[in-house]
Design a protein around this motif. Sequence first.
Motif, PDB file in Angstrom:
ATOM      1  N   GLY A 171       0.797  -1.222   0.000  1.00 12.08           N
ATOM      2  CA  GLY A 171       0.000   0.000   0.000  1.00 12.08           C
ATOM      3  C   GLY A 171       0.823   1.261   0.000  1.00 12.08           C
ATOM      4  O   GLY A 171       0.589   2.163   0.822  1.00 12.08           O
ATOM      5  N   GLU A 172       1.795   1.347  -0.928  1.00  7.64           N
ATOM      6  CA  GLU A 172       2.611   2.563  -1.005  1.00  7.64           C
ATOM      7  C   GLU A 172       1.901   3.606  -1.860  1.00  7.64           C
ATOM      8  O   GLU A 172       0.764   3.417  -2.273  1.00  7.64           O
ATOM      9  CB  GLU A 172       4.017   2.235  -1.526  1.00  7.64           C
ATOM     10  N   LEU A 173       2.599   4.693  -2.151  1.00 10.45           N
ATOM     11  CA  LEU A 173       1.978   5.857  -2.779  1.00 10.45           C
ATOM     12  C   LEU A 173       1.328   5.537  -4.122  1.00 10.45           C
ATOM     13  O   LEU A 173       0.148   5.852  -4.350  1.00 10.45           O
ATOM     14  CB  LEU A 173       3.031   6.958  -2.941  1.00 10.45           C
ATOM     15  N   LEU A 174       2.059   4.926  -5.037  1.00  8.44           N
ATOM     16  CA  LEU A 174       1.507   4.645  -6.362  1.00  8.44           C
ATOM     17  C   LEU A 174       0.341   3.659  -6.285  1.00  8.44           C
ATOM     18  O   LEU A 174      -0.678   3.834  -6.966  1.00  8.44           O
ATOM     19  CB  LEU A 174       2.593   4.099  -7.283  1.00  8.44           C
ATOM     20  N   TYR A 175       0.485   2.639  -5.451  1.00 10.99           N
ATOM     21  CA  TYR A 175      -0.575   1.626  -5.339  1.00 10.99           C
ATOM     22  C   TYR A 175      -1.876   2.255  -4.849  1.00 10.99           C
ATOM     23  O   TYR A 175      -2.960   1.932  -5.364  1.00 10.99           O
ATOM     24  CB  TYR A 175      -0.139   0.518  -4.382  1.00 10.99           C
ATOM     25  N   MET A 176      -1.785   3.157  -3.882  1.00 15.67           N
ATOM     26  CA  MET A 176      -2.997   3.793  -3.368  1.00 15.67           C
ATOM     27  C   MET A 176      -3.633   4.670  -4.433  1.00 15.67           C
ATOM     28  O   MET A 176      -4.860   4.773  -4.520  1.00 15.67           O
ATOM     29  CB  MET A 176      -2.674   4.608  -2.112  1.00 15.67           C
ATOM     30  N   GLY A 177      -2.794   5.313  -5.255  1.00 12.09           N
ATOM     31  CA  GLY A 177      -3.340   6.071  -6.377  1.00 12.09           C
ATOM     32  C   GLY A 177      -4.049   5.171  -7.367  1.00 12.09           C
ATOM     33  O   GLY A 177      -5.125   5.514  -7.887  1.00 12.09           O
ATOM     34  N   GLN A 178      -3.482   4.002  -7.641  1.00  8.80           N
ATOM     35  CA  GLN A 178      -4.109   3.045  -8.548  1.00  8.80           C
ATOM     36  C   GLN A 178      -5.431   2.540  -7.994  1.00  8.80           C
ATOM     37  O   GLN A 178      -6.406   2.370  -8.740  1.00  8.80           O
ATOM     38  CB  GLN A 178      -3.159   1.866  -8.795  1.00  8.80           C
ATOM     39  N   GLN A 179      -5.453   2.290  -6.695  1.00 10.52           N
ATOM     40  CA  GLN A 179      -6.694   1.835  -6.059  1.00 10.52           C
ATOM     41  C   GLN A 179      -7.793   2.877  -6.189  1.00 10.52           C
ATOM     42  O   GLN A 179      -8.958   2.549  -6.409  1.00 10.52           O
ATOM     43  CB  GLN A 179      -6.442   1.523  -4.576  1.00 10.52           C
ATOM     44  N   TYR A 180      -7.391   4.147  -6.048  1.00 11.75           N
ATOM     45  CA  TYR A 180      -8.381   5.218  -6.129  1.00 11.75           C
ATOM     46  C   TYR A 180      -8.969   5.322  -7.522  1.00 11.75           C
ATOM     47  O   TYR A 180     -10.190   5.334  -7.703  1.00 11.75           O
ATOM     48  CB  TYR A 180      -7.758   6.553  -5.706  1.00 11.75           C
ATOM     49  N   TYR A 181      -8.102   5.412  -8.540  1.00 14.17           N
ATOM     50  CA  TYR A 181      -8.657   5.589  -9.891  1.00 14.17           C
ATOM     51  C   TYR A 181      -9.243   4.298 -10.444  1.00 14.17           C
ATOM     52  O   TYR A 181      -9.995   4.324 -11.418  1.00 14.17           O
ATOM     53  CB  TYR A 181      -7.640   6.216 -10.846  1.00 14.17           C
ATOM     54  N   GLY A 182      -8.965   3.171  -9.785  1.00 15.55           N
ATOM     55  CA  GLY A 182      -9.599   1.924 -10.203  1.00 15.55           C
ATOM     56  C   GLY A 182     -11.080   1.898  -9.896  1.00 15.55           C
ATOM     57  O   GLY A 182     -11.851   1.195 -10.565  1.00 15.55           O
ATOM     58  N   THR A 183     -11.488   2.681  -8.896  1.00 18.38           N
ATOM     59  CA  THR A 183     -12.910   2.736  -8.529  1.00 18.38           C
ATOM     60  C   THR A 183     -13.597   4.014  -9.000  1.00 18.38           C
ATOM     61  O   THR A 183     -14.814   4.028  -9.201  1.00 18.38           O
ATOM     62  CB  THR A 183     -13.073   2.627  -7.001  1.00 18.38           C
ATOM     63  N   THR A 184     -12.810   5.085  -9.176  1.00 16.50           N
ATOM     64  CA  THR A 184     -13.412   6.366  -9.575  1.00 16.50           C
ATOM     65  C   THR A 184     -13.180   6.690 -11.047  1.00 16.50           C
ATOM     66  O   THR A 184     -13.820   7.593 -11.577  1.00 16.50           O
ATOM     67  CB  THR A 184     -12.824   7.516  -8.736  1.00 16.50           C
ATOM     68  N   PHE A 185     -12.236   5.983 -11.683  1.00 13.72           N
ATOM     69  CA  PHE A 185     -11.855   6.217 -13.082  1.00 13.72           C
ATOM     70  C   PHE A 185     -11.242   7.607 -13.289  1.00 13.72           C
ATOM     71  O   PHE A 185     -11.172   8.087 -14.415  1.00 13.72           O
ATOM     72  CB  PHE A 185     -13.049   6.024 -14.028  1.00 13.72           C
ATOM     73  N   ALA A 186     -10.793   8.223 -12.198  1.00  9.56           N
ATOM     74  CA  ALA A 186     -10.149   9.544 -12.292  1.00  9.56           C
ATOM     75  C   ALA A 186      -8.634   9.351 -12.344  1.00  9.56           C
ATOM     76  O   ALA A 186      -7.889   9.805 -11.466  1.00  9.56           O
ATOM     77  CB  ALA A 186     -10.549  10.414 -11.106  1.00  9.56           C
ATOM     78  N   ALA A 187      -8.170   8.685 -13.393  1.00  4.79           N
ATOM     79  CA  ALA A 187      -6.744   8.346 -13.485  1.00  4.79           C
ATOM     80  C   ALA A 187      -5.869   9.582 -13.605  1.00  4.79           C
ATOM     81  O   ALA A 187      -4.801   9.663 -12.984  1.00  4.79           O
ATOM     82  CB  ALA A 187      -6.511   7.408 -14.669  1.00  4.79           C
ATOM     83  N   PHE A 188      -6.285  10.549 -14.418  1.00  4.80           N
ATOM     84  CA  PHE A 188      -5.460  11.749 -14.627  1.00  4.80           C
ATOM     85  C   PHE A 188      -5.247  12.490 -13.318  1.00  4.80           C
ATOM     86  O   PHE A 188      -4.120  12.850 -12.970  1.00  4.80           O
ATOM     87  CB  PHE A 188      -6.119  12.668 -15.656  1.00  4.80           C
ATOM     88  N   GLU A 189      -6.320  12.721 -12.583  1.00  5.81           N
ATOM     89  CA  GLU A 189      -6.223  13.472 -11.335  1.00  5.81           C
ATOM     90  C   GLU A 189      -5.393  12.712 -10.295  1.00  5.81           C
ATOM     91  O   GLU A 189      -4.516  13.289  -9.634  1.00  5.81           O
ATOM     92  CB  GLU A 189      -7.618  13.759 -10.767  1.00  5.81           C
TER      93      GLU A 189
END
Length: 218
Positions: A171-189
């Motif tokens: 659960g490091e920085l990049l992984y948490m970002g991936q988890q977020y946009y995996g559910t919200t589809f806000a990859a750019f942000e």
Amino acid sequence: MEAFMESHYIRVLPFLFEGLIWTLIITGVGLFFGFILGAIFGMGRLSKNKLIYGISSIYVEALRGTPILAQILFIYFGLPDLLGFNIDKISASIIAISLNAGAYIAEIVRGAVYSIDKGQSEAGRSIGLTRSQTMRYIIWPQAFKRMIPPLGNQFVISLKDTSLFSVIAVGELLYMGQQYYGTTFAAFEALTMVCLLYLAITVPTALYLRKVERRLDV
């Protein structure tokens, strides 16, 4: 302003800060043990004992010659088959950073010690110091001063290397970002904020290292 505060740029931050904490923990602990390994094997690379030199050289070349991604996969998936028990993902990440950074730090240590004029060793011996005392009181303090800038650079490198641990769901920085946009589809942000947080650490570190380098005149 209200729209921005409700945007994904802001909403992703709690997830990323959680990941950032693990990124810093893995980096800090890994580099602590990495420096110990680097000091041991770096001095081993300076040893006149062929066995010690050989073992140290194999460690350095093997770890520097293979990708850290392969190393983390080997530690997390491969070693359990040999050891007979599983290694948790945080421990595997710390081990990978320690071993990998240790190999590069070993070369930093070797180069710094080797760069000290041989006359320093002769001066130590001339006043009755043993070889180990000369290293401890004369050579090492001067060498450590020269290690500081490259050790800082290694911190930046190891910090960025933690992003590869997302492959084992750390659960490091990049992984948490991936988890977020995996559910919200806000990859750019999400990925924009991930990059900005990395820069928020690496850029000040680089600027500080330049200041230290000028102050130490190395």
